[in-house]
Design a protein around this motif. Structure first.
Motif, short mmCIF file in Angstrom:
data_model
loop_
_atom_site.label_atom_id
_atom_site.label_comp_id
_atom_site.label_asym_id
_atom_site.label_seq_id
_atom_site.Cartn_x
_atom_site.Cartn_y
_atom_site.Cartn_z
N GLN A 1 0.83 -1.21 0.00
CA GLN A 1 0.00 0.00 0.00
C GLN A 1 0.86 1.26 0.00
OE1 GLN A 1 -3.23 -0.17 2.81
NE2 GLN A 1 -3.59 2.03 2.73
N VAL A 2 1.95 1.24 0.77
CA VAL A 2 2.85 2.39 0.81
C VAL A 2 3.49 2.61 -0.56
CG1 VAL A 2 5.02 3.26 1.78
CG2 VAL A 2 3.31 2.21 3.28
N ASP A 3 3.97 1.53 -1.16
CA ASP A 3 4.60 1.62 -2.49
C ASP A 3 3.62 2.17 -3.52
OD1 ASP A 3 6.53 0.98 -4.63
OD2 ASP A 3 5.14 -0.64 -5.10
N CYS A 4 2.39 1.68 -3.52
CA CYS A 4 1.39 2.14 -4.48
C CYS A 4 1.04 3.61 -4.26
CB CYS A 4 0.13 1.29 -4.39
SG CYS A 4 0.33 -0.39 -5.04
N GLN A 5 1.00 4.04 -3.00
CA GLN A 5 0.73 5.44 -2.70
C GLN A 5 1.83 6.33 -3.26
OE1 GLN A 5 0.98 6.45 1.43
NE2 GLN A 5 0.11 8.51 1.17
N ILE A 6 3.08 5.96 -3.02
CA ILE A 6 4.21 6.78 -3.48
C ILE A 6 4.20 6.90 -5.00
CG2 ILE A 6 6.73 6.87 -3.67
CD1 ILE A 6 6.77 5.57 -0.83
N ARG A 7 4.05 5.77 -5.69
CA ARG A 7 4.08 5.81 -7.15
C ARG A 7 2.81 6.47 -7.73
NH1 ARG A 7 3.60 1.27 -9.37
NH2 ARG A 7 3.15 -0.05 -7.55
N GLY A 8 1.69 6.26 -7.07
CA GLY A 8 0.44 6.83 -7.57
C GLY A 8 0.35 8.33 -7.45
N LEU A 9 1.16 8.92 -6.56
CA LEU A 9 1.14 10.38 -6.38
C LEU A 9 2.35 11.06 -7.00
CD1 LEU A 9 -0.11 10.58 -2.68
CD2 LEU A 9 -1.43 11.00 -4.75
N SER A 10 3.14 10.31 -7.76
CA SER A 10 4.34 10.86 -8.38
C SER A 10 4.10 11.15 -9.87
CB SER A 10 5.50 9.86 -8.25
OG SER A 10 6.64 10.31 -8.93
N PRO A 11 4.50 12.31 -10.37
CA PRO A 11 5.32 13.33 -9.71
C PRO A 11 4.52 14.39 -8.94
CG PRO A 11 5.04 13.92 -11.99
CD PRO A 11 4.34 12.58 -11.81
N PHE A 12 3.20 14.40 -9.11
CA PHE A 12 2.40 15.44 -8.44
C PHE A 12 1.12 14.82 -7.93
CE2 PHE A 12 -0.79 18.77 -8.34
CZ PHE A 12 -0.12 19.76 -7.65
N PRO A 13 0.67 15.18 -6.75
CA PRO A 13 1.23 16.16 -5.81
C PRO A 13 2.38 15.63 -4.97
CG PRO A 13 -0.77 15.23 -4.89
CD PRO A 13 -0.64 14.65 -6.29
N GLY A 14 2.60 14.32 -4.98
CA GLY A 14 3.71 13.73 -4.25
C GLY A 14 3.33 13.24 -2.86
N ALA A 15 3.71 12.01 -2.55
CA ALA A 15 3.60 11.52 -1.18
C ALA A 15 4.77 12.07 -0.37
CB ALA A 15 3.61 9.99 -1.18
N TRP A 16 4.59 12.18 0.94
CA TRP A 16 5.68 12.74 1.74
C TRP A 16 5.74 12.12 3.14
CZ3 TRP A 16 4.32 15.27 6.26
CH2 TRP A 16 3.00 15.73 6.36
N CYS A 17 6.91 12.25 3.74
CA CYS A 17 7.09 11.90 5.15
C CYS A 17 8.01 12.95 5.77
CB CYS A 17 7.68 10.50 5.29
SG CYS A 17 9.38 10.36 4.68
#
Length: 321
Positions: free
Chosen positions: A227-243
């Motif tokens: 789920q974390v991996d899919c979130q990061i790729r799904g929001l790239s390049p915009f708006p972007g996942a962050w920590c």
């Protein structure tokens, strides 16, 4: 069936972002008469807040086409101006305005929408991002006859593509843009000569691709690695996942924008969010881990992880929040 229509159709094109430009170009190449292009109004952009036209608007002007940018199509004068075009059809790609019934009814053949999902899955505003974030294995483009409901109209043609573990919203957007440009002339030709028949959607499997908001962006490392991996790729390049990360010797944390990742086969009992090695392997809540491959600091440029770490190490046992 040929993509060419004889005689050419008189159409309006209604679209705004990059994904729509290729479709407009393909319709021009197919020989259609573009009576008018509708796009979102220019908006302030950049440091000087200069008004900037949408990508479709700029492309249409380069081609010498008439462009209209109404803020709404709900008023009678705008509807009358549209009706006066005497259209065979309208083609809509991520336009961004609701089309009232008077607009939908004006073209002889109706309004054809190119939607970036396989309907009824991912009706709504953010189908590309939501498909990756949900871990879907496939998506595509549907050519849909528009009606009053949100992406509920019958589908006339489809094109599909797999979603791979290397896909981001950006790469998938570009591939779907190519599919849409290939599909639109074929769907329009089939609509005109009757060789393609619209097929009603079922409600089974319907999902809603809600507009992305701030709550979608922060990474929760307690979630499963997939789920974390899919979130990061799904929001790239915009708006972007962050920590958030607190650099050594600093009191204040900074926001890291995460732009590419990959799930690891490693299993761990480490706390979620803990850095497991020198190359940004991060523990997740299910005992799995995700490796960050590309990221960005505030005010900085996007960097591959190895380049980023040469300038600032993030040591093992660091906990990202």
């Amino acid at each position: 069936m040929s993509d060419q229509v004889t005689p050419p159709l008189r159409i309006a094109f209604m679209g705004s972002p990059d994904i729509a430009v290729g479709v407009l170009d393909a319709l021009i190449a197919a020989g259609h008469e573009i009576a008018c292009v509708y796009s979102q109004p220019p908006r302030p952009s950049g440091r000087g807040k200069k008004l900037r036209p949408t990508p479709v608007h700029a492309f249409a002007e380069e081609k010498g086409l008439e462009v209209r940018t109404p803020k709404s199509l709900k008023k009678v004068p705008e509807q009358e101006a549209f009706s006066a075009l005497k259209l065979d059809a309208a083609v809509v790609v991520a336009y961004g305005l609701i089309l009232p019934q008077a607009i939908l009814d004006a073209p002889r053949l109706g309004c054809l929408n190119m939607h970036a999902s396989i309907l009824p899955r991912w009706r709504g505003a953010a189908p590309i991002q939501r498909a990756i974030m949900a871990g879907d294995s496939e998506t595509g483009v549907d050519a849909m006859m528009m009606e009053a409901g949100l992406d509920t109209g019958p589908v006339i043609a489809s094109a599909r593509t797999p979603i791979t573990e290397d896909d981001t919203a950006g790469s998938l957007h570009d591939r779907l843009a190519e599919l849409a440009a290939e599909l639109a002339p074929r769907a329009l030709a089939g609509l005109a000569d009757g060789s393609l028949t619209p097929s009603a959607q079922t409600e089974e499997g319907m999902t809603y691709a809600a507009k992305l908001g701030p709550d979608d962006q922060r990474v929760d490392w307690t979630k499963p690695a997939r789920q974390v991996d899919c979130q990061i790729r799904g929001l790239s390049p915009f708006p972007g996942a962050w920590c958030q990360w607190t650099p050594p010797g600093e009191e204040a944390s900074i926001r890291l924008k995460l732009l590419m990742s990959r799930r690891s086969g490693r299993e761990t009992s480490a706390p979620a969010g803990m850095v497991l090695d020198d190359n940004l392997l991060i523990a997740c809540g299910d005992g799995g881990a995700v490796r960050i491959l590309r990221l960005q600091k505030p005010g900085g440029k996007p960097m591959d992880a190895d380049q980023f770490l040469r300038g600032q190490a993030i040591a093992p046992d660091t906990v990202l929040d």
